[in-house]
Design a protein around this motif. Sequence first.
Motif, short mmCIF file in Angstrom:
data_model
loop_
_atom_site.label_atom_id
_atom_site.label_comp_id
_atom_site.label_asym_id
_atom_site.label_seq_id
_atom_site.Cartn_x
_atom_site.Cartn_y
_atom_site.Cartn_z
N GLN A 130 42.94 88.24 22.62
CA GLN A 130 43.68 88.46 23.85
C GLN A 130 42.96 87.68 24.95
N THR A 131 43.71 86.92 25.73
CA THR A 131 43.13 86.14 26.82
C THR A 131 43.83 86.48 28.13
N ALA A 132 43.32 85.93 29.21
CA ALA A 132 43.92 86.18 30.52
C ALA A 132 45.34 85.61 30.59
N TYR A 133 45.61 84.53 29.88
CA TYR A 133 46.93 83.89 29.92
C TYR A 133 47.86 84.37 28.81
N GLY A 134 47.35 84.99 27.77
CA GLY A 134 48.18 85.42 26.64
C GLY A 134 47.37 85.62 25.38
N THR A 135 47.61 84.76 24.38
CA THR A 135 46.99 84.92 23.06
C THR A 135 46.41 83.60 22.57
N LEU A 136 45.24 83.69 21.93
CA LEU A 136 44.60 82.56 21.26
C LEU A 136 44.43 82.94 19.80
N ILE A 137 44.94 82.10 18.89
CA ILE A 137 44.83 82.37 17.45
C ILE A 137 44.04 81.24 16.82
N LEU A 138 43.04 81.62 16.05
CA LEU A 138 42.22 80.64 15.33
C LEU A 138 42.40 80.86 13.84
N TYR A 139 42.67 79.79 13.12
CA TYR A 139 42.84 79.83 11.67
C TYR A 139 41.60 79.24 11.02
N PHE A 140 41.26 79.75 9.83
CA PHE A 140 40.03 79.34 9.16
C PHE A 140 40.30 78.77 7.78
N ASN A 141 39.49 77.78 7.40
CA ASN A 141 39.57 77.25 6.05
C ASN A 141 38.74 78.13 5.11
N LYS A 142 38.63 77.76 3.86
CA LYS A 142 37.91 78.58 2.88
C LYS A 142 36.42 78.69 3.19
N ALA A 143 35.88 77.73 3.91
CA ALA A 143 34.47 77.75 4.29
C ALA A 143 34.23 78.61 5.54
N GLY A 144 35.28 79.20 6.10
CA GLY A 144 35.14 80.05 7.28
C GLY A 144 35.00 79.28 8.58
N ARG A 145 35.54 78.08 8.63
CA ARG A 145 35.48 77.25 9.83
C ARG A 145 36.89 77.05 10.41
N VAL A 146 36.96 76.96 11.72
CA VAL A 146 38.25 76.81 12.41
C VAL A 146 38.89 75.48 12.02
N ASN A 147 40.16 75.54 11.56
CA ASN A 147 40.88 74.31 11.23
C ASN A 147 42.23 74.20 11.93
N LYS A 148 42.60 75.24 12.69
CA LYS A 148 43.84 75.19 13.47
C LYS A 148 43.72 76.18 14.63
N ILE A 149 44.21 75.74 15.80
CA ILE A 149 44.18 76.56 17.01
C ILE A 149 45.59 76.66 17.55
N GLN A 150 46.00 77.86 17.92
CA GLN A 150 47.28 78.07 18.59
C GLN A 150 47.02 78.93 19.81
N PHE A 151 47.65 78.58 20.93
CA PHE A 151 47.55 79.45 22.10
C PHE A 151 48.90 79.53 22.79
N SER A 152 49.15 80.72 23.36
CA SER A 152 50.46 81.03 23.92
C SER A 152 50.32 81.86 25.18
N THR A 153 51.35 81.80 26.00
CA THR A 153 51.40 82.64 27.19
C THR A 153 51.89 84.04 26.85
N LYS A 154 52.30 84.25 25.62
CA LYS A 154 52.83 85.55 25.21
C LYS A 154 51.73 86.44 24.61
N SER A 155 51.97 87.73 24.61
CA SER A 155 51.03 88.68 24.03
C SER A 155 51.18 88.69 22.50
N THR A 156 50.25 89.30 21.82
CA THR A 156 50.32 89.36 20.36
C THR A 156 51.57 90.11 19.89
N GLU A 157 52.06 91.04 20.69
CA GLU A 157 53.23 91.82 20.31
C GLU A 157 54.53 91.00 20.40
#
Length: 163
Positions: A130-157
């Motif tokens: 949860q961020t001040a502007y909405g939502t930040l989602i981080l996706y991880f590869n099998k090694a546990g490292r970030v490989n995709k970032i998504q951010f939105s002005t909307k809430s998780t709901e």
Amino acid sequence: MKKIFLPALVLLIATCAQAQLKTTTICPAFYIDILDGKVNELYPNSTNGEIKGKFPCFTSTEEESSPSKCGGNVLYKDKDIYFYTGRDYVEIREKFKGKLSIPLMGAARNGLFKWLGLPKIKDAGWDAFQTAYGTLILYFNKAGRVNKIQFSTKSTESLNLCE
């Protein structure tokens, strides 16, 4: 001789008349401010026109009124950044050509707390913050490292991502 010369001259003039100088579309560098949720000065809820005006080098686009499954979008496949204007979010993938305010791409999952705190939702392959502007989602590869970032002005709901 006049019969051959005149058509050849007309053909030459017509060819020259169609020749035009073409400019190369130049885009400014992409700068992602993770904590403020914006790309340069654009937010995820910016319109197609605003995005294309700021970054005219897009590889494809779709208007929001189109019947596509994801709504409107402006895609920069060569730079690995994607604006989904119909769903108000931005997606950044591994080969992103630009700069991040926080070096999240490739960061270890267990090292994110110092920048983002605890995730609001946690799954095996992703974390949502949860961020001040909405939502930040981080996706991880099998090694546990970030490989995709998504951010939105909307809430998780209310967030609706394109599959």
